[in-house]
Design a protein around this motif. Structure first.
Motif, PDB file in Angstrom:
ATOM      1  N   SER A 252     -52.435  25.137  23.405  1.00  7.60           N
ATOM      2  CA  SER A 252     -51.391  24.517  22.591  1.00  7.60           C
ATOM      3  C   SER A 252     -52.114  23.923  21.396  1.00  7.60           C
ATOM      4  O   SER A 252     -53.303  23.627  21.480  1.00  7.60           O
ATOM      5  N   TRP A 253     -51.378  23.768  20.310  1.00  4.12           N
ATOM      6  CA  TRP A 253     -52.035  23.228  19.114  1.00  4.12           C
ATOM      7  C   TRP A 253     -52.604  21.852  19.394  1.00  4.12           C
ATOM      8  O   TRP A 253     -53.658  21.478  18.890  1.00  4.12           O
ATOM      9  N   GLY A 254     -51.884  21.116  20.208  1.00  2.00           N
ATOM     10  CA  GLY A 254     -52.367  19.783  20.570  1.00  2.00           C
ATOM     11  C   GLY A 254     -53.714  19.846  21.268  1.00  2.00           C
ATOM     12  O   GLY A 254     -54.638  19.116  20.921  1.00  2.00           O
ATOM     13  N   THR A 255     -53.826  20.742  22.241  1.00  2.00           N
ATOM     14  CA  THR A 255     -55.092  20.845  22.966  1.00  2.00           C
ATOM     15  C   THR A 255     -56.198  21.342  22.053  1.00  2.00           C
ATOM     16  O   THR A 255     -57.327  20.857  22.144  1.00  2.00           O
ATOM     17  N   ILE A 256     -55.869  22.297  21.208  1.00  2.00           N
ATOM     18  CA  ILE A 256     -56.890  22.812  20.289  1.00  2.00           C
ATOM     19  C   ILE A 256     -57.399  21.675  19.398  1.00  2.00           C
ATOM     20  O   ILE A 256     -58.602  21.470  19.243  1.00  2.00           O
ATOM     21  N   LEU A 257     -56.441  20.912  18.889  1.00  2.00           N
ATOM     22  CA  LEU A 257     -56.779  19.785  18.023  1.00  2.00           C
ATOM     23  C   LEU A 257     -57.610  18.765  18.785  1.00  2.00           C
ATOM     24  O   LEU A 257     -58.623  18.257  18.298  1.00  2.00           O
ATOM     25  N   ASN A 258     -57.169  18.498  19.992  1.00  2.00           N
ATOM     26  CA  ASN A 258     -57.849  17.494  20.794  1.00  2.00           C
ATOM     27  C   ASN A 258     -59.252  17.941  21.168  1.00  2.00           C
ATOM     28  O   ASN A 258     -60.206  17.173  21.066  1.00  2.00           O
ATOM     29  N   ASN A 259     -59.388  19.198  21.568  1.00  2.00           N
ATOM     30  CA  ASN A 259     -60.719  19.715  21.851  1.00  2.00           C
ATOM     31  C   ASN A 259     -61.577  19.665  20.602  1.00  2.00           C
ATOM     32  O   ASN A 259     -62.752  19.336  20.652  1.00  2.00           O
ATOM     33  N   GLY A 260     -60.939  19.997  19.493  1.00  2.00           N
ATOM     34  CA  GLY A 260     -61.654  19.940  18.228  1.00  2.00           C
ATOM     35  C   GLY A 260     -62.172  18.541  17.964  1.00  2.00           C
ATOM     36  O   GLY A 260     -63.315  18.352  17.562  1.00  2.00           O
ATOM     37  N   TYR A 261     -61.313  17.571  18.238  1.00  2.00           N
ATOM     38  CA  TYR A 261     -61.725  16.179  18.027  1.00  2.00           C
ATOM     39  C   TYR A 261     -62.877  15.823  18.951  1.00  2.00           C
ATOM     40  O   TYR A 261     -63.817  15.135  18.563  1.00  2.00           O
ATOM     41  N   ASN A 262     -62.801  16.325  20.185  1.00  2.00           N
ATOM     42  CA  ASN A 262     -63.878  16.051  21.133  1.00  2.00           C
ATOM     43  C   ASN A 262     -65.214  16.557  20.625  1.00  2.00           C
ATOM     44  O   ASN A 262     -66.251  15.991  20.924  1.00  2.00           O
ATOM     45  N   TYR A 263     -65.168  17.659  19.890  1.00  2.00           N
ATOM     46  CA  TYR A 263     -66.428  18.257  19.435  1.00  2.00           C
ATOM     47  C   TYR A 263     -66.539  18.206  17.917  1.00  2.00           C
ATOM     48  O   TYR A 263     -67.189  19.051  17.324  1.00  2.00           O
ATOM     49  N   ILE A 264     -65.908  17.200  17.313  1.00  2.00           N
ATOM     50  CA  ILE A 264     -65.875  17.114  15.850  1.00  2.00           C
ATOM     51  C   ILE A 264     -67.282  17.001  15.265  1.00  2.00           C
ATOM     52  O   ILE A 264     -67.550  17.493  14.182  1.00  2.00           O
ATOM     53  N   GLN A 265     -68.197  16.375  16.016  1.00  2.00           N
ATOM     54  CA  GLN A 265     -69.564  16.247  15.515  1.00  2.00           C
ATOM     55  C   GLN A 265     -70.254  17.606  15.500  1.00  2.00           C
ATOM     56  O   GLN A 265     -71.204  17.815  14.769  1.00  2.00           O
ATOM     57  N   ASN A 266     -69.762  18.526  16.366  1.00  2.00           N
ATOM     58  CA  ASN A 266     -70.425  19.824  16.473  1.00  2.00           C
ATOM     59  C   ASN A 266     -69.903  20.834  15.457  1.00  2.00           C
ATOM     60  O   ASN A 266     -70.659  21.616  14.926  1.00  2.00           O
ATOM     61  N   SER A 267     -68.567  20.828  15.267  1.00  2.00           N
ATOM     62  CA  SER A 267     -67.997  21.815  14.372  1.00  2.00           C
ATOM     63  C   SER A 267     -66.629  21.338  13.881  1.00  2.00           C
ATOM     64  O   SER A 267     -65.815  20.864  14.665  1.00  2.00           O
ATOM     65  N   PRO A 268     -66.395  21.447  12.583  1.00  2.00           N
ATOM     66  CA  PRO A 268     -65.098  20.994  12.061  1.00  2.00           C
ATOM     67  C   PRO A 268     -63.997  22.031  12.237  1.00  2.00           C
ATOM     68  O   PRO A 268     -62.819  21.726  12.083  1.00  2.00           O
ATOM     69  N   TRP A 269     -64.343  23.280  12.596  1.00  2.00           N
ATOM     70  CA  TRP A 269     -63.360  24.357  12.557  1.00  2.00           C
ATOM     71  C   TRP A 269     -62.195  24.203  13.528  1.00  2.00           C
ATOM     72  O   TRP A 269     -61.056  24.433  13.143  1.00  2.00           O
ATOM     73  N   PRO A 270     -62.447  23.853  14.782  1.00  2.00           N
ATOM     74  CA  PRO A 270     -61.301  23.754  15.698  1.00  2.00           C
ATOM     75  C   PRO A 270     -60.253  22.747  15.230  1.00  2.00           C
ATOM     76  O   PRO A 270     -59.052  22.992  15.357  1.00  2.00           O
ATOM     77  N   VAL A 271     -60.684  21.618  14.675  1.00  2.00           N
ATOM     78  CA  VAL A 271     -59.717  20.623  14.206  1.00  2.00           C
ATOM     79  C   VAL A 271     -58.887  21.204  13.068  1.00  2.00           C
ATOM     80  O   VAL A 271     -57.663  21.041  13.018  1.00  2.00           O
ATOM     81  N   ILE A 272     -59.568  21.917  12.184  1.00  2.00           N
ATOM     82  CA  ILE A 272     -58.842  22.527  11.070  1.00  2.00           C
ATOM     83  C   ILE A 272     -57.879  23.579  11.595  1.00  2.00           C
ATOM     84  O   ILE A 272     -56.705  23.621  11.231  1.00  2.00           O
ATOM     85  N   ALA A 273     -58.371  24.420  12.516  1.00  2.00           N
ATOM     86  CA  ALA A 273     -57.536  25.494  13.045  1.00  2.00           C
ATOM     87  C   ALA A 273     -56.355  24.960  13.836  1.00  2.00           C
ATOM     88  O   ALA A 273     -55.274  25.540  13.830  1.00  2.00           O
ATOM     89  N   GLY A 274     -56.544  23.843  14.517  1.00  2.00           N
ATOM     90  CA  GLY A 274     -55.437  23.272  15.272  1.00  2.00           C
ATOM     91  C   GLY A 274     -54.492  22.495  14.379  1.00  2.00           C
ATOM     92  O   GLY A 274     -53.296  22.388  14.646  1.00  2.00           O
TER      93      GLY A 274
END
Lengths: 531, 312, 297
Positions: free
Chosen positions: C245-267
């Motif tokens: 879900s976009w929420g989970t993608i965003l949330n996972n992205g936030y969890n790994y925001i220090q590693n990669s900005p892409w998931p947050v952007i994609a979500g």
């Protein structure tokens, strides 16, 4: 970390190493008042650190969780403490000396001149007796830490003998240097509580280099220097401990300069290494936690040991660790971490497992195409590992459903006293904290613990026997062998697949401090030194 | 009017009682146990049972509920399971942080949002209107916690202009600590408010009395401020009242991300650890807060709209 | 101004066979509305055709490197399990659509009904309903969600249920306020004096007036719904993994925001685009359908 020497091997040797390592700093044998320390003059300043949770118990006899003990370390004294460094060793603190007279008698002498704040006078053997015995007397939830304590005999103001009903090895590794080993003032506690019971969050008197100056719940714990302290002057004038649960928030706070010391998560370790903030040192320490996949041996779907074996063999541990910890965590061989007594060199099942073997077991059980469910705590590392596990089990045709639980419901899943969820539990991704003695891990997997903390409902007579006996064995190698056998038994039952002990990297600003931690990275704030 | 106030008051109390009772029932149906978390893995079943007894968890639910309210009337909200401190002290200690955060957020959002919406409605379909439209929709679209995270990363970490965590000490330090959370919580509301003001402005400006005023040749400025805006603000006031609950949720995230003390952080933690007394106390206070704010918004509504006032 | 054209349409355009054609023309003259329509169609279309579009199984791990940046193989990069983010985003659209449609339509219809009843019904009923609505609404959403999720277990249905229940009071209250304001309008009073039935007054006079603002609210609530779902994921209470879900993608992205900005952007981007789409379209539809605006201008 391989060396087990110096840790509880031989009591005499123990005392010698202690005396030696402390000679420079502790000036053993000298009355404290005469020893005004070399550290005087340097120092000062404020230490700003993070703790992963806010304090909720300051009575050492009823302590819960490491984050409370971090504070207790600063505001009370105990006979011996963990020596900062990378080896599990202890050294004398409030005790001038301590010796094991025989397996059930431990004699100690307190240093003279340790004062309780608030006019409660000097610390005496009577206070030691009171502090230790109240743990048993008031049925503390951690009374197991005192195991077979019978009583403490007071010989004179400073000397006493701890008398045990039976030998208890963890005493040296956990009891004395950790939570329940802290000494409180008998007079002060009796005045505050009448019966000497739990005083909760209001310490009536302090006996450490720091006092609790202010506690703003969920904001900050402020420790200030104890003006009545006569021992070695602690490094910092003030310690501010900020409770921050979320490691990402803590990392941000560190980067923005709000903190000077914090643990970081393994998944961001690489980022910190490749882009470290200014004058930051990153230290990686192995931690003691143990993480495993457990299986409910009494669940109809998992009663057949071959199904459990199939799951065991289908699990590729390095792959799980890769997604859960970004490859920064080492594969565990059991529950006992490297460096501790009873650590196994290797597990029975290879880390990568074997899909062929797994399929074979599954065929033998006639359980192809079975669907299972796993309960995991709602933290990203666990859900990530569960999702990877889902993929791995999918390879042998097992459908895995993931149930993410909040801590409240997760921590009562397997308890018979909390409903019937223990029956429905199938797989579980479990992580327990640990202290530097193996007995702490094994005690939870006995038959008696079934339905209490033993959620896999593993029950084995031999295991229980070993568990009861191992705490009394003084020969380290013999003792280690027993714990290794216990871990073999667990693994052979098919109910456990050990994953990792995690790791505990931390960062600090070298322009501000030289930190002091236990081998597993837990901070010992009283030994932090300002630069 | 007095009768109306009295009725609202009774209603408010009834809502709080009903809501808290509902929650009481719900949270007890949820699996989980404070004793196992509090006493830790070392506790024996007997020790846990003892704790249940002292917490009153072994009594029938209705008895627990009645006891709870009886105690509350006497000013006792129970004691925290973990620290043994009175819940009232904990809750009222955390409350100011959340109230300040919510009020600051909503104030700045309204101060920016109302003029924007008003202007949009007057210059309907102009380029600026469209720009404001896109802007407001954009701000609504971004979840407040994402906003919080980015605000934190950009302003606290990258630029280092503002502190990242905590609530600060002393007045100016507190203000500095408030800026980022209030920005994150309020920014979506700027868009929301401006949309609602715009929509209701358009509606009101089409209504007969406004056209009448226009026919009388009153100055446009006066028509807008005196007649149109006054009515157009009604739905906004209602929404703001309702918004307290949403804002509290937004505050939860802001408090978690910025490690700020407050009711939101308190309640998430308390629910997670099944610290029932603290959960109940916090919910009691937040529902009360909420009811007060909706009652106020209704009263303001009544004061502003003669039509509603007459029907009282 | 497009609005001037509206005056030419007749009093009851719904009965005219060519009404839809007219509305379509009106919509075409509103560029933002058209953009909204395109975005909504894109979103709904990709959600419906998701199974055809996705290049990888969204639950397939290790199709690329862990947290990799966008490449030709993985258009939006990969997540922490090496899953293809693009596939997950597309499939996530389905989840968002289901959650938004199911929960909002349930909440809208129930809210509308309850609001009309409360606003137009007898005083005691109004009071009773208001008490119930206000009690439900007085829960902080997150607390309610926490309790329900722990009770029912985290899943898509739970999210829908939570969102629906917590949105009902908002709609009902807005409808009630509007209804009460309209109830005393001259034309309603006149109609009543002429002996019109309650049903007729509600259906012909009040409903159309109430539904406009309500639709605006609902169209603006689509992002709030998605944000709530994301928020639930943020606290670990969202859909069941590995459901994307976009929420989970965003949330996972936030969890790994220090590693990669892409998931947050994609979500985050699909959430923003969908929101823009629904809001612009909602606005445009309102301009076209709102009877009061048309009558007055």
């Amino acid at each position: 970390m391989k060396s087990r020497k110096g840790y509880s091997l031989n009591r005499r040797e123990f005392l010698q190493t202690s005396a030696m390592t402390t000679a420079g700093i502790m000036a053993a044998g000298m009355p404290l008042s005469q020893a005004i320390w070399a550290a005087e003059g340097s120092g000062g300043g404020v230490l700003r650190v993070r703790s992963y949770a806010d304090i909720n118990k300051l009575d050492p006899g009823f302590y819960q969780n490491a984050y409370n003990v971090d504070v207790m370390n600063c505001i009370y004294s105990k006979l011996i403490h963990y020596k900062p460094g990378s080896e599990w060793e202890t050294e004398l603190q409030a005790a001038e000396w301590i010796e094991q007279v025989d397996p059930t008698h431990i004699r100690f002498k307190l240093r003279e001149g340790i004062m309780f704040t608030g006019g409660y006078g000097e610390m005496t053997a009577e206070d030691v007796k009171f502090s230790f015995e109240r743990v048993i007397e008031h049925n503390s939830p951690v009374k197991d830490d005192w195991g077979p304590l019978d009583h403490v005999e007071v010989e004179d103001d400073y000397t006493g003998v701890i008398v045990l009903k039976s030998p208890f090895e963890p005493l040296w590794n956990v009891t004395l240097p950790y939570g329940v080993g802290h000494i409180v003032s008998k007079k002060a506690v009796l005045e505050a509580t009448e019966d000497g019971g739990d005083f909760g969050m209001e310490p009536p008197s302090f006996s450490g280099p720091y006092v609790l100056d202010e506690w703003r719940p969920n904001q900050v714990v402020i420790l200030k220097r104890n003006p009545e302290w006569t021992g070695p002057k602690p490094g910092f004038d003030e310690i501010r401990i900020l409770p921050i649960g979320d490691p990402r928030t803590a990392e941000t706070a560190y980067r923005s300069g709000d903190l000077d010391f914090t643990h970081i998560s393994l998944s961001t370790l690489d980022e910190f290494k490749s882009d470290p903030p200014q004058d930051t040192v990153i230290e990686e320490r192995p931690s003691l936690y143990y993480v495993y996949v457990g299986m409910n041996t009494e669940n109809p779907k998992l009663q057949d040991i071959n199904v459990r074996r199939a799951v065991q063999w289908a699990i590729n541990v390095p792959q799980l660790l890769d997604v859960g910890y970004f490859g920064q965590a080492e594969v565990a061989t059991g529950m006992v971490a490297p460096g501790l007594v009873g650590h196994r060199e290797q597990a029975l099942i290879p880390p990568e497992g074997d899909l062929e073997k797994a399929r074979e077991y599954l065929r033998e059980a006639g359980a192809e195409g079975i669907s299972l469910r796993i309960d995991v705590l709602n933290e990203s590392k666990f859900t990530a590992m569960a999702e990877m596990l889902q993929a791995q089990l999918g390879q042998i045709g097992i459908t895995l459903e993931i149930d993410v639980q909040d801590p409240g419901s997760f921590w009562s899943i397997g308890m018979e006293s909390e409903g019937d969820r223990w029956q429905e539990m199938e797989l579980i991704l479990q992580r327990f904290s640990m202290v530097p003695d193996p007995y702490y891990a094994t005690t939870f997997f006995t038959c008696e613990q079934v339905g209490n903390w033993n959620w896999e409902r593993f029950c084995n007579e031999r295991f229980d026997e070993l568990n009861a006996e191992a705490v009394t064995v003084q020969d380290e190698e013999e003792r280690a062998e027993m714990y290794r056998e216990m871990q073999d038994l667990l693994e052979e039952s098919g109910a456990y697949r050990f994953l990792t002990h995690e790791g505990s990297p931390f960062v600090y600003r070298e322009s501000v401090m030289t930190p002091a931690t236990r081998p597993d990275g837990r901070p010992l704030f009283r030994f932090f030194d300002p630069v | 009017m007095l009768l109306y106030l009295l009725r609202r008051l009774v209603l408010a109390v009834a809502i709080v009682v009903l809501a808290v009772t509902l929650l009481f029932v719900m949270i007890h149906a949820v699996p989980g146990d404070p004793a196992s978390i509090m006493l830790g893995p070392r506790a024996t079943p007997e020790q846990r049972a003892l704790l249940h007894e002292t917490m009153g968890l072994d009594r029938p639910l209705p008895v627990q509920i009645v006891t709870f309210f009886a105690d509350v009337v006497r000013g006792d909200m129970g004691t925290d399971v973990f620290t043994q401190r009175p819940v009232s002290r904990i809750v009222f200690g955390e409350m100011p942080y959340t109230i300040v955060l919510i009020l600051t957020s909503i104030t700045w959002a309204a101060l920016v949002g109302i003029p924007l919406g008003c202007y949009s409605a007057i210059r309907r379909n102009s380029l600026i209107d469209k720009f404001i439209g896109v802007f407001s929709v954009g701000t609504i679209a971004i979840p407040s916690f994402v906003m919080a995270v980015y605000a934190l990363l950009i302003f606290a970490v990258m630029l280092g202009w503002l502190p990242a965590i905590g609530a600060g000490e002393g007045f100016w330090d507190r203000v500095r600590h408030l800026i980022l959370p209030a920005f994150a919580v309020g920014v979506g509301w700027v868009g929301y408010i401006s949309r609602i003001v715009r929509a209701s402005m358009l509606e009101v400006m089409g209504e007969s009395h406004v056209r009448m005023a226009r026919a009388f040749g009153l100055p446009e400025r006066r028509i807008i401020l005196r007649y149109a805006l006054r009515l157009a603000i009604l739905p906004t006031v209602t929404v703001l009242g309702v918004g307290m609950a949403h804002l509290l949720s937004a505050a939860v995230f802001a408090e978690v991300v910025f490690a700020r003390p407050g009711l939101g952080a308190l309640i998430v933690n308390a629910v997670g650890t099944r610290n029932y007394p603290v959960v109940m106390g916090t919910v009691l206070v937040t529902t009360a807060l909420f009811v007060i704010s909706t009652t106020l918004s209704d009263l303001i509504n009544a004061a502003l709209d003669p039509r509603v006032r007459e029907s009282l | 101004m497009p609005a001037t054209d509206m005056t030419r349409s007749e009093g009851q355009p719904m009965r005219e066979p060519s009404a839809w054609v007219q509305h379509w023309r009106q919509l075409c003259r509103n560029p933002l509305g058209l953009l909204g329509l395109i975005l909504v169609v894109l979103m709904v279309g990709s959600a419906l055709l998701a199974n055809v579009i996705v290049p990888y199984d969204p639950a397939q791990v290790m199709v690329g490197p862990r947290l990799g940046p966008p490449t030709w193989h993985n258009l939006m990069g990969t997540d922490q399990l090496g899953r293809d983010t693009f596939s997950r985003v597309i499939m996530g659209g389905q989840v968002a659509l289901i959650v938004a449609l199911a929960s909002l339509s349930a909440a809208l219809s129930l809210g509308l009904l309850l609001g009309l009843v409360a606003g137009f019904g007898p005083r005691w009923l109004d009071n009773g309903l208001l008490l119930l609505l206000d009690s439900v609404r007085a829960f902080p959403v997150i607390i309610f969600a926490l309790a329900v999720v722990t009770l029912l277990g985290p899943s898509l249905y739970t999210v829908v249920f939570v969102v629906a229940i917590t949105s009902i009071p908002v709609y009902a209250r807005v409808v009630r306020t509007q209804t009460q304001a309209l109830r005393d309008h001259e034309y309603v009073l006149a109609e009543r004096a002429m002996g019109a039935s309650t049903r007729r007054i509600l259906g012909v006079h009040i409903m159309p007036n109430v539904i406009g603002p309500l639709l605006i609210l609902a169209s603006m609530d689509v992002p709030l719904v998605i944000a709530l779902e994301a928020g639930l994921s943020f606290l670990g209470m969202g859909v069941r993994p590995p459901t994307p879900s976009w929420g989970t993608i965003l949330n996972n992205g936030y969890n790994y925001i220090q590693n990669s900005p892409w998931p947050v952007i994609a979500g985050g981007i699909p959430i923003i685009l969908t929101t823009l789409g629904f809001t612009f379209l909602g606005e445009a539809l309102r301009d076209i359908f709102d009877p009061k605006l048309r009558r007055d201008l």
